[in-house]
Design a protein around this motif. Structure first.
Motif, PDB file in Angstrom:
ATOM      1  N   ASN A 128      61.482  -4.109 -63.019  1.00  0.00           N
ATOM      2  CA  ASN A 128      60.027  -4.323 -63.004  1.00  0.00           C
ATOM      3  C   ASN A 128      59.517  -4.618 -61.597  1.00  0.00           C
ATOM      4  OD1 ASN A 128      59.800  -3.843 -65.727  1.00  0.00           O
ATOM      5  ND2 ASN A 128      59.855  -5.989 -66.291  1.00  0.00           N
ATOM      6  N   ALA A 129      60.273  -5.384 -60.814  1.00  0.00           N
ATOM      7  CA  ALA A 129      59.866  -5.655 -59.427  1.00  0.00           C
ATOM      8  C   ALA A 129      59.851  -4.362 -58.612  1.00  0.00           C
ATOM      9  CB  ALA A 129      60.798  -6.675 -58.790  1.00  0.00           C
ATOM     10  N   ALA A 130      60.877  -3.540 -58.808  1.00  0.00           N
ATOM     11  CA  ALA A 130      60.919  -2.258 -58.089  1.00  0.00           C
ATOM     12  C   ALA A 130      59.757  -1.365 -58.514  1.00  0.00           C
ATOM     13  CB  ALA A 130      62.250  -1.559 -58.345  1.00  0.00           C
ATOM     14  N   LEU A 131      59.468  -1.336 -59.818  1.00  0.00           N
ATOM     15  CA  LEU A 131      58.325  -0.543 -60.299  1.00  0.00           C
ATOM     16  C   LEU A 131      57.026  -1.003 -59.655  1.00  0.00           C
ATOM     17  CD1 LEU A 131      58.805  -0.026 -64.148  1.00  0.00           C
ATOM     18  CD2 LEU A 131      58.550   1.732 -62.416  1.00  0.00           C
ATOM     19  N   PHE A 132      56.853  -2.314 -59.551  1.00  0.00           N
ATOM     20  CA  PHE A 132      55.623  -2.836 -58.961  1.00  0.00           C
ATOM     21  C   PHE A 132      55.469  -2.363 -57.519  1.00  0.00           C
ATOM     22  CE2 PHE A 132      53.075  -5.885 -56.642  1.00  0.00           C
ATOM     23  CZ  PHE A 132      51.968  -6.007 -57.464  1.00  0.00           C
ATOM     24  N   PHE A 133      56.519  -2.535 -56.715  1.00  0.00           N
ATOM     25  CA  PHE A 133      56.414  -2.194 -55.297  1.00  0.00           C
ATOM     26  C   PHE A 133      56.382  -0.696 -55.045  1.00  0.00           C
ATOM     27  CE2 PHE A 133      58.057  -6.575 -54.892  1.00  0.00           C
ATOM     28  CZ  PHE A 133      57.011  -7.086 -54.155  1.00  0.00           C
ATOM     29  N   VAL A 134      56.891   0.085 -55.977  1.00  0.00           N
ATOM     30  CA  VAL A 134      56.888   1.539 -55.797  1.00  0.00           C
ATOM     31  C   VAL A 134      55.603   2.163 -56.336  1.00  0.00           C
ATOM     32  CG1 VAL A 134      58.024   3.660 -56.591  1.00  0.00           C
ATOM     33  CG2 VAL A 134      59.388   1.770 -55.737  1.00  0.00           C
ATOM     34  N   LEU A 135      55.066   1.630 -57.427  1.00  0.00           N
ATOM     35  CA  LEU A 135      53.926   2.266 -58.081  1.00  0.00           C
ATOM     36  C   LEU A 135      52.560   1.717 -57.680  1.00  0.00           C
ATOM     37  CD1 LEU A 135      55.201   2.677 -61.737  1.00  0.00           C
ATOM     38  CD2 LEU A 135      54.944   4.423 -59.996  1.00  0.00           C
ATOM     39  N   VAL A 136      52.430   0.407 -57.580  1.00  0.00           N
ATOM     40  CA  VAL A 136      51.089  -0.176 -57.414  1.00  0.00           C
ATOM     41  C   VAL A 136      50.408   0.226 -56.102  1.00  0.00           C
ATOM     42  CG1 VAL A 136      49.819  -2.348 -57.243  1.00  0.00           C
ATOM     43  CG2 VAL A 136      51.470  -2.016 -59.077  1.00  0.00           C
ATOM     44  N   PRO A 137      51.061   0.183 -54.930  1.00  0.00           N
ATOM     45  CA  PRO A 137      50.327   0.591 -53.720  1.00  0.00           C
ATOM     46  C   PRO A 137      49.818   2.029 -53.735  1.00  0.00           C
ATOM     47  CG  PRO A 137      52.262  -0.688 -53.131  1.00  0.00           C
ATOM     48  CD  PRO A 137      52.364  -0.409 -54.601  1.00  0.00           C
ATOM     49  N   PRO A 138      50.659   3.045 -54.076  1.00  0.00           N
ATOM     50  CA  PRO A 138      50.100   4.405 -54.084  1.00  0.00           C
ATOM     51  C   PRO A 138      49.050   4.611 -55.174  1.00  0.00           C
ATOM     52  CG  PRO A 138      52.450   4.473 -54.633  1.00  0.00           C
ATOM     53  CD  PRO A 138      52.105   3.065 -54.302  1.00  0.00           C
ATOM     54  N   LEU A 139      49.250   3.972 -56.328  1.00  0.00           N
ATOM     55  CA  LEU A 139      48.240   4.107 -57.386  1.00  0.00           C
ATOM     56  C   LEU A 139      46.923   3.461 -56.973  1.00  0.00           C
ATOM     57  CD1 LEU A 139      50.251   3.503 -60.689  1.00  0.00           C
ATOM     58  CD2 LEU A 139      49.144   5.609 -59.942  1.00  0.00           C
ATOM     59  N   THR A 140      46.992   2.338 -56.267  1.00  0.00           N
ATOM     60  CA  THR A 140      45.761   1.691 -55.797  1.00  0.00           C
ATOM     61  C   THR A 140      45.003   2.616 -54.855  1.00  0.00           C
ATOM     62  OG1 THR A 140      46.751  -0.505 -56.002  1.00  0.00           O
ATOM     63  CG2 THR A 140      44.833  -0.309 -54.576  1.00  0.00           C
ATOM     64  N   LEU A 141      45.712   3.222 -53.915  1.00  0.00           N
ATOM     65  CA  LEU A 141      45.058   4.153 -52.992  1.00  0.00           C
ATOM     66  C   LEU A 141      44.480   5.351 -53.732  1.00  0.00           C
ATOM     67  CD1 LEU A 141      47.612   4.103 -50.061  1.00  0.00           C
ATOM     68  CD2 LEU A 141      45.366   3.028 -50.144  1.00  0.00           C
TER      69      LEU A 141
END
Length: 97
Positions: free
Chosen positions: A63-76
């Motif tokens: 879950n931590a890896a998913l957060f750091f991999v997904l949230v920044p590009p999805l936010t942009l």
């Protein structure tokens, strides 16, 4: 080079658009974390809360890896979608057409 101060309402709209984009990205992340419930529990090696609850440390790491991999590009991506849709500042800081 002189910079032009944007109107207050435009700056507030842009800030709220960033907040909305981050919120949507976190929503996608939280939805995907529900898929990690089937990961195996941590093997009991000592007595502690993790062992007693049969909780998966692997799930935390995934879950931590998913957060750091997904949230920044999805936010942009959501921010760009919102800017195209009509809110906030232009995507590349240029003047709107």
């Amino acid at each position: 080079m002189t910079t032009r101060q944007r109107p207050l309402t435009e700056r507030i709209t842009a800030a709220l658009l960033w907040l909305a984009a981050f919120s949507y990205a976190c929503g996608v992340f939280l939805t995907l974390t529900m898929l990690t419930t089937s990961l195996p529990a941590t093997a009991p090696t000592a007595i502690g809360a993790v062992t007693i609850a049969h909780y998966s440390k692997l799930r935390d790491y995934v879950n931590a890896a998913l957060f750091f991999v997904l949230v920044p590009p999805l936010t942009l991506w959501f921010k760009r979608l919102g800017s195209r849709w009509g809110g906030g500042s232009p995507p590349h800081g240029g003047e709107a057409a």
